[in-house]
Design a protein around this motif. Sequence first.
Motif, mmCIF file in Angstrom:
data_model
loop_
_atom_site.group_PDB
_atom_site.id
_atom_site.type_symbol
_atom_site.label_atom_id
_atom_site.label_comp_id
_atom_site.label_asym_id
_atom_site.label_seq_id
_atom_site.Cartn_x
_atom_site.Cartn_y
_atom_site.Cartn_z
ATOM 1 N N GLU A 1 0.865 -1.168 0.000
ATOM 2 C CA GLU A 1 0.000 0.000 0.000
ATOM 3 C C GLU A 1 0.905 1.223 0.000
ATOM 4 O O GLU A 1 2.071 1.149 0.393
ATOM 5 C CB GLU A 1 -0.953 0.016 1.183
ATOM 6 C CG GLU A 1 -0.304 0.114 2.540
ATOM 7 C CD GLU A 1 -1.316 0.075 3.682
ATOM 8 O OE1 GLU A 1 -2.301 -0.680 3.580
ATOM 9 O OE2 GLU A 1 -1.114 0.806 4.655
ATOM 10 N N ILE A 2 0.348 2.314 -0.492
ATOM 11 C CA ILE A 2 1.125 3.544 -0.623
ATOM 12 C C ILE A 2 0.352 4.705 -0.020
ATOM 13 O O ILE A 2 -0.852 4.826 -0.207
ATOM 14 C CB ILE A 2 1.450 3.832 -2.102
ATOM 15 C CG1 ILE A 2 2.408 2.760 -2.652
ATOM 16 C CG2 ILE A 2 2.027 5.223 -2.281
ATOM 17 C CD1 ILE A 2 2.735 2.905 -4.122
ATOM 18 N N HIS A 3 1.085 5.543 0.702
ATOM 19 C CA HIS A 3 0.543 6.787 1.266
ATOM 20 C C HIS A 3 1.392 7.940 0.752
ATOM 21 O O HIS A 3 2.589 7.782 0.531
ATOM 22 C CB HIS A 3 0.606 6.775 2.794
ATOM 23 C CG HIS A 3 -0.233 5.719 3.405
ATOM 24 N ND1 HIS A 3 -1.518 5.942 3.816
ATOM 25 C CD2 HIS A 3 0.022 4.419 3.660
ATOM 26 C CE1 HIS A 3 -2.021 4.826 4.305
ATOM 27 N NE2 HIS A 3 -1.100 3.877 4.220
ATOM 28 N N LEU A 4 0.769 9.097 0.585
ATOM 29 C CA LEU A 4 1.485 10.311 0.209
ATOM 30 C C LEU A 4 1.376 11.307 1.359
ATOM 31 O O LEU A 4 0.392 12.028 1.457
ATOM 32 C CB LEU A 4 0.898 10.948 -1.056
ATOM 33 C CG LEU A 4 1.093 10.236 -2.380
ATOM 34 C CD1 LEU A 4 0.506 11.051 -3.520
ATOM 35 C CD2 LEU A 4 2.533 9.946 -2.647
ATOM 36 N N PRO A 5 2.372 11.357 2.243
ATOM 37 C CA PRO A 5 2.326 12.331 3.331
ATOM 38 C C PRO A 5 2.409 13.770 2.821
ATOM 39 O O PRO A 5 1.977 14.693 3.498
ATOM 40 C CB PRO A 5 3.532 12.000 4.193
ATOM 41 C CG PRO A 5 4.163 10.801 3.626
ATOM 42 C CD PRO A 5 3.531 10.482 2.318
ATOM 43 N N LEU B 1 6.430 9.853 -1.020
ATOM 44 C CA LEU B 1 5.620 8.640 -1.081
ATOM 45 C C LEU B 1 6.187 7.638 -0.078
ATOM 46 O O LEU B 1 7.404 7.497 0.029
ATOM 47 C CB LEU B 1 5.707 8.095 -2.507
ATOM 48 C CG LEU B 1 5.096 6.769 -2.885
ATOM 49 C CD1 LEU B 1 4.738 6.778 -4.364
ATOM 50 C CD2 LEU B 1 6.011 5.604 -2.589
ATOM 51 N N VAL B 2 5.296 6.962 0.648
ATOM 52 C CA VAL B 2 5.716 5.892 1.553
ATOM 53 C C VAL B 2 5.061 4.610 1.059
ATOM 54 O O VAL B 2 3.837 4.487 1.034
ATOM 55 C CB VAL B 2 5.307 6.173 3.021
ATOM 56 C CG1 VAL B 2 5.708 5.004 3.914
ATOM 57 C CG2 VAL B 2 5.928 7.466 3.516
ATOM 58 N N LEU B 3 5.899 3.665 0.625
ATOM 59 C CA LEU B 3 5.433 2.362 0.171
ATOM 60 C C LEU B 3 5.671 1.368 1.296
ATOM 61 O O LEU B 3 6.777 1.279 1.827
ATOM 62 C CB LEU B 3 6.201 1.928 -1.076
ATOM 63 C CG LEU B 3 5.762 0.595 -1.680
ATOM 64 C CD1 LEU B 3 5.848 0.660 -3.190
ATOM 65 C CD2 LEU B 3 6.560 -0.574 -1.162
ATOM 66 N N ARG B 4 4.624 0.624 1.652
ATOM 67 C CA ARG B 4 4.745 -0.420 2.670
ATOM 68 C C ARG B 4 4.488 -1.754 1.997
ATOM 69 O O ARG B 4 3.423 -1.996 1.457
ATOM 70 C CB ARG B 4 3.755 -0.202 3.804
ATOM 71 C CG ARG B 4 3.845 -1.287 4.864
ATOM 72 C CD ARG B 4 3.770 -0.694 6.251
ATOM 73 N NE ARG B 4 3.969 -1.702 7.282
ATOM 74 C CZ ARG B 4 5.104 -1.878 7.929
ATOM 75 N NH1 ARG B 4 6.137 -1.129 7.660
ATOM 76 N NH2 ARG B 4 5.226 -2.790 8.857
ATOM 77 N N GLY B 5 5.500 -2.605 1.998
ATOM 78 C CA GLY B 5 5.364 -3.965 1.502
ATOM 79 C C GLY B 5 5.178 -4.881 2.691
ATOM 80 O O GLY B 5 5.805 -4.681 3.732
ATOM 81 N N TYR B 6 4.305 -5.877 2.537
ATOM 82 C CA TYR B 6 4.016 -6.732 3.689
ATOM 83 C C TYR B 6 3.547 -8.120 3.261
ATOM 84 O O TYR B 6 3.171 -8.343 2.113
ATOM 85 C CB TYR B 6 2.978 -6.076 4.607
ATOM 86 C CG TYR B 6 1.648 -5.783 3.942
ATOM 87 C CD1 TYR B 6 0.595 -6.690 4.009
ATOM 88 C CD2 TYR B 6 1.449 -4.597 3.249
ATOM 89 C CE1 TYR B 6 -0.619 -6.421 3.403
ATOM 90 C CE2 TYR B 6 0.239 -4.318 2.644
ATOM 91 C CZ TYR B 6 -0.790 -5.237 2.726
ATOM 92 O OH TYR B 6 -1.994 -4.975 2.121
#
Length: 175
Positions: A131-135, A140-145
């Motif tokens: 999932e990706i968030h744009l603070p 961009l912050v990409l979180r792989g899980y």
Amino acid sequence: MKAYFLRWIVCLCLIGTAALAQTPAGDGSPATAIEGDWLVESRDAVIRIQREGDTFVGAIVWQLHDRYGAEDGPELDGKIVTDRHNPDPALRSRPLTGLRLLWGLHYDADAHAWVDGRVYNTDNGKQYHCEIHLPSPDRLVLRGYIGITLLGGSTNWTRTHEPFPVSSGSASSAR
């Protein structure tokens, strides 16, 4: 006084209309804010994210090292960097530049995030949920899980508008 106020309102409306006419291409929705070129945290690759149908995908468009160096061994030295860690032997010879490594991302307006995506890690040949968030517009912050977001890691990317520098392999003569 009323005439002055009315002229002020008309002026503001005209300025607003002109500003809207100069907005960049795209539908202007929050969902498209993710589109563009992103420099990865290690600063050695740029990923281009774009809309494809109702999802967003990302591919490598630039690498600092697009050819293997002497440190990779004499059998690889000078050759184009490939997807050599892919679990499928038939895919190990495909070049990393141009490789799609993000797909299936959908914008979730409630979460203000792009969710339900997949990311491919070229370092180990594995796929993860992401999932990706744009603070902010340029971060961009990409979180792989794996399974749930708690079982994963995050990386920060920075939007880039600059021309890509010459890759290490592009500066040397072809081998």
